[in-house]
Design a protein around this motif. Structure first.
Motif, PDB file in Angstrom:
ATOM      1  N   PHE A 161      29.420   2.643 -25.996  1.00  0.00           N
ATOM      2  CA  PHE A 161      29.613   4.081 -26.195  1.00  0.00           C
ATOM      3  C   PHE A 161      31.092   4.434 -26.179  1.00  0.00           C
ATOM      4  O   PHE A 161      31.593   5.119 -27.078  1.00  0.00           O
ATOM      5  N   PHE A 162      31.802   3.966 -25.166  1.00  0.00           N
ATOM      6  CA  PHE A 162      33.225   4.307 -25.084  1.00  0.00           C
ATOM      7  C   PHE A 162      34.064   3.507 -26.077  1.00  0.00           C
ATOM      8  O   PHE A 162      35.145   3.942 -26.463  1.00  0.00           O
ATOM      9  N   GLY A 163      33.560   2.361 -26.507  1.00  0.00           N
ATOM     10  CA  GLY A 163      34.307   1.569 -27.470  1.00  0.00           C
ATOM     11  C   GLY A 163      34.139   2.029 -28.904  1.00  0.00           C
ATOM     12  O   GLY A 163      35.106   2.067 -29.678  1.00  0.00           O
ATOM     13  N   LEU A 164      32.909   2.397 -29.279  1.00  0.00           N
ATOM     14  CA  LEU A 164      32.615   2.678 -30.689  1.00  0.00           C
ATOM     15  C   LEU A 164      32.002   4.054 -30.922  1.00  0.00           C
ATOM     16  O   LEU A 164      31.758   4.424 -32.071  1.00  0.00           O
ATOM     17  N   ALA A 216      25.424  -1.119 -18.416  1.00  0.00           N
ATOM     18  CA  ALA A 216      26.873  -1.308 -18.547  1.00  0.00           C
ATOM     19  C   ALA A 216      27.266  -1.709 -19.971  1.00  0.00           C
ATOM     20  O   ALA A 216      28.321  -1.306 -20.467  1.00  0.00           O
ATOM     21  N   ARG A 217      26.425  -2.499 -20.629  1.00  0.00           N
ATOM     22  CA  ARG A 217      26.727  -2.891 -22.013  1.00  0.00           C
ATOM     23  C   ARG A 217      26.739  -1.669 -22.933  1.00  0.00           C
ATOM     24  O   ARG A 217      27.632  -1.516 -23.775  1.00  0.00           O
ATOM     25  N   THR A 234      19.720   1.232 -25.106  1.00  0.00           N
ATOM     26  CA  THR A 234      19.953   2.629 -24.717  1.00  0.00           C
ATOM     27  C   THR A 234      20.883   2.628 -23.513  1.00  0.00           C
ATOM     28  O   THR A 234      21.212   1.582 -22.957  1.00  0.00           O
ATOM     29  N   MET A 235      21.282   3.806 -23.077  1.00  0.00           N
ATOM     30  CA  MET A 235      22.148   3.913 -21.899  1.00  0.00           C
ATOM     31  C   MET A 235      21.393   3.603 -20.610  1.00  0.00           C
ATOM     32  O   MET A 235      21.990   3.492 -19.548  1.00  0.00           O
ATOM     33  N   VAL A 274      33.451  -3.811 -14.930  1.00  0.00           N
ATOM     34  CA  VAL A 274      33.927  -5.006 -15.639  1.00  0.00           C
ATOM     35  C   VAL A 274      33.145  -6.231 -15.172  1.00  0.00           C
ATOM     36  O   VAL A 274      32.732  -7.075 -15.978  1.00  0.00           O
ATOM     37  N   SER A 275      32.894  -6.306 -13.885  1.00  0.00           N
ATOM     38  CA  SER A 275      32.129  -7.431 -13.343  1.00  0.00           C
ATOM     39  C   SER A 275      30.694  -7.406 -13.858  1.00  0.00           C
ATOM     40  O   SER A 275      30.128  -8.449 -14.214  1.00  0.00           O
ATOM     41  N   GLU A 276      30.088  -6.215 -13.897  1.00  0.00           N
ATOM     42  CA  GLU A 276      28.700  -6.110 -14.363  1.00  0.00           C
ATOM     43  C   GLU A 276      28.562  -6.481 -15.831  1.00  0.00           C
ATOM     44  O   GLU A 276      27.520  -6.992 -16.266  1.00  0.00           O
ATOM     45  N   LEU A 277      29.615  -6.250 -16.602  1.00  0.00           N
ATOM     46  CA  LEU A 277      29.575  -6.630 -18.017  1.00  0.00           C
ATOM     47  C   LEU A 277      29.461  -8.141 -18.181  1.00  0.00           C
ATOM     48  O   LEU A 277      28.939  -8.625 -19.188  1.00  0.00           O
TER      49      LEU A 277
END
Length: 625
Positions: A182-185, A176-177, A193-194, A450-453
């Motif tokens: 990835f979607f942020g930057l 999740a991080r 890694t993913m 969001v919770s997993e983050l």
């Protein structure tokens, strides 16, 4: 180029050849010409070799005379002749003529500091039988990849993530991080890694695995910005040119024929020209173009090839609607992780074409990140200058920046310029670097993600990295973060799309001596107003065509906007809004639909739509399967 993989069992259970073969089968394309294995009491190593025409290609693993040190290495030691001479003078005896054997002898002499004097690109694994420890290492910039997973009982590693995932003890779970990054930057931060359970060894790092517990990762090289503000233009240009020439000579030396990815811009044209000065008859310049004329730059590539006097070949890229997703799944299968680069499809096609011509190709990667080649650096510099003018109550200087920004970027960024005038430079840099705005990204994510983050913030991590970067200016801090985080992701694309077709990629701009040269430059040496890569352009005067140096350049940028709004539109949208995609639970379905509809209506957000599409295709291949 090679492929390496291996297993270290902490329980001292012997590693079997079958276990190594299972890992190795996933990366055999990296080295189709030879295979070698080593198995010890608690470790196993496997190596796949790609033979380079005219070069010395030695099968691996390689073992020291006393059997205490064994190595597998993907890559090249470019200064091996110099290192070998020194080692032989100190009594070392060599059993092969290859470059990798110098690493065995350097380790015998220097232990974990054995890479300090090495100039090369490499991802390696070394087993020290005497001290019962496994050492992984990656080159300074990350041209060569290396991944690992620690399951407790075992430590598994490989040149590609798929090799690590081939071990049944490694789980396939989304990180999740990394998803937030990835979607942020548009990239995943260095080291992650993913996949939640797979790590990337960061560039310039060494990892030691022994019986003492967790793997110990340490940095043996980093990029430090120490600008020379009293620089002389002629002297600095001459020094940079000499360093770049030496890098090209080292990477060009042992290959015939050799390809060069030539887009017609200053970076690839420079590499082509310097290589042609050595031996133009060995060179094949390779380019890709598009039917969409505003994206097609093949005429500039042809001009650069003719100027250098080298053979030129080209291919046209146009994805058909009925085969696009199939091709993208092939690409993602090789690349292992989602990538924002819209050019990945084109690059894959270009490298398939390249693989039919040569086994080694040179590229111009790195210049933009080292010498402020992207518009975001210009925007950040304008923001800094505007902020200083406002703080000093200098309306003349502030108005000058406004005119300059409006003339270069148009009126669109002026609102942000005014709103951010009093904000810290880290905040301004974050806004410029972001793909999805933070609030937009979190709105798109489902409550489960969001919770997993658990409070993790990509944006705060970027700000912390910006503040702690070994640099003093906004531009240098941004370039440092790009070199440490974005560059390894870009190099992953280069490595995988080349490896898919048995091609080794080399990158002279990323020779660590040139990187250190770039880090010694002051901001006004790389950026003068809106003139980016200033010192490189001065280096090129008298060598390259004037229009090659000073024209606007898009590189191998693919026409994704007309594709996704044209003949690929229906298939892309059906994929993103399919029941299969929506049921995954990563995204808020209503907000995702609204985002896609807004893109349909306005044409805005094409990069974000591309990212969503690539993430979905990646998930289908790597997680679903």
């Amino acid at each position: 180029m090679s492929g390496i993989a291996g297993i270290h069992n902490r329980t001292e259970t012997p590693v079997t050849a079958a276990e190594l073969e299972r890992l190795g089968a996933t990366i055999a394309h990296r080295g189709p010409d030879d295979k070698g294995l080593f198995t010890g009491k608690q470790v196993g190593l496997i190596h796949y070799l790609l033979r380079i025409p005219s070069a010395v290609s030695v099968p691996q693993p390689l073992t020291s005379e006393d059997g205490a040190v064994t190595i597998v290495c993907d890559g090249r030691v470019f200064n091996h002749a110099e290192l070998r001479a020194g080692l032989e003078s100190r009594g070392h005896r060599f059993s092969t003529a290859g470059d990798v054997e110098v690493l065995v002898h350097l380790y015998e002499e220097q232990g974990e500091k054995f890479l300090d004097g090495v100039n090369g690109m490499y991802g390696l694994a070394l087993w020290d039988d005497r001290n019962r420890k496994l050492i992984l290492a990656r080159d300074r910039i990350g041209v060569k990849p290396l991944y690992y997973a620690d399951t407790g009982d075992s430590f598994i590693f490989g040149s590609e993530i798929k090799a690590v995932l081939a071990d049944p003890s490694v789980r396939r779970r989304v990180n999740a991080r990394a998803m937030s990054d990835f979607f942020g930057l548009s990239y995943v931060f260095d080291g992650e890694t993913m996949f939640r359970d797979v790590m990337a060894l960061p560039p310039g790092c060494i990892c030691v695995v022994d019986g003492s517990g967790s793997p110990r990762v340490s940095t043996y090289w980093d990029m430090y910005f120490e600008p020379d503000h009293a620089w002389d233009e002629a002297e600095t240009a001459a020094r940079g040119l000499a360093i770049l020439k030496n890098a090209v000579e080292l990477e060009f030396a042992d290959v015939d024929p050799i390809g060069i990815h030539l887009s017609g811009g200053i970076d690839s044209s420079f590499i082509t020209s310097l290589a042609a000065d050595i031996d133009r008859d060995r060179i094949i310049a390779l380019s890709a173009g598009f039917r969409e004329k505003e994206y097609d730059e093949r005429n500039f590539a042809l001009n650069a090839a003719e100027k250098a006097g080298v053979r030129y070949e080209e291919i046209e890229v146009y994805p058909e609607a009925d085969t696009f997703l199939k091709t993208m799944l092939e690409v993602i299968r090789f690349v292992d992780e989602p990538t924002v680069s819209p050019g990945i499809h084109s690059f894959y096609i270009l490298n398939e074409f390249t693989g039919r011509k040569v086994k080694v190709v040179l590229g111009g990667q790195g210049s933009n990140e080292l010498l402020a080649g992207y518009n975001r650096y210009i925007m950040a510099d304008m923001g800094d200058r505007f902020g200083r003018a406002v703080k000093r109550l200098n309306p003349v200087a502030a108005a000058g920046v406004v005119r300059e920004m409006k003339g270069f970027f148009g009126p669109q960024p002026l609102k942000s310029l005014f709103l951010e005038a009093g904000k810290p430079s880290a905040r301004r840099a974050l806004r410029i670097a972001s793909t999805f705005a933070p609030a937009e990204k979190m709105k798109l994510f489902s409550p489960a993600v969001v919770s997993e983050l658990g409070g993790y913030s990509t944006e705060q991590r970027y700000i912390d990295g910006f503040i702690n970067a070994p640099a003093s200016t906004t531009i240098d801090r941004m370039m440092y973060l790009d070199m440490k985080n974005m560059m390894p992701n870009m190099l992953r694309i280069l490595d995988r799309t080349c490896a898919a077709f048995g091609v080794e990629a080399r990158t002279p701009f990323l020779d660590h001596h040139f990187v250190e040269f770039a880090a010694s430059l002051s901001d006004d040496a790389v950026l003068k107003g809106t003139e980016s890569k200033y010192i490189l352009k001065k280096m090129g005067e008298g060598i390259l065509r004037h229009d090659t140096i000073y024209r606007d350049k898009s590189g191998f940028a693919a026409p994704v906007t007309p594709w996704l709004q044209g003949h690929l539109r229906r298939e892309a949208n059906e994929t993103l809004l399919s029941e299969r995609a929506l049921d995954r639970g990563y995204f808020n379905a209503d907000n995702l639909k609204a985002f896609i509809e807004r893109h349909e209506r306005t044409g805005k957000g094409v990069w974000q739509v591309w990212m969503l599409l690539i993430f979905e295709l990646w998930h289908r291949d790597f997680i679903d399967s």
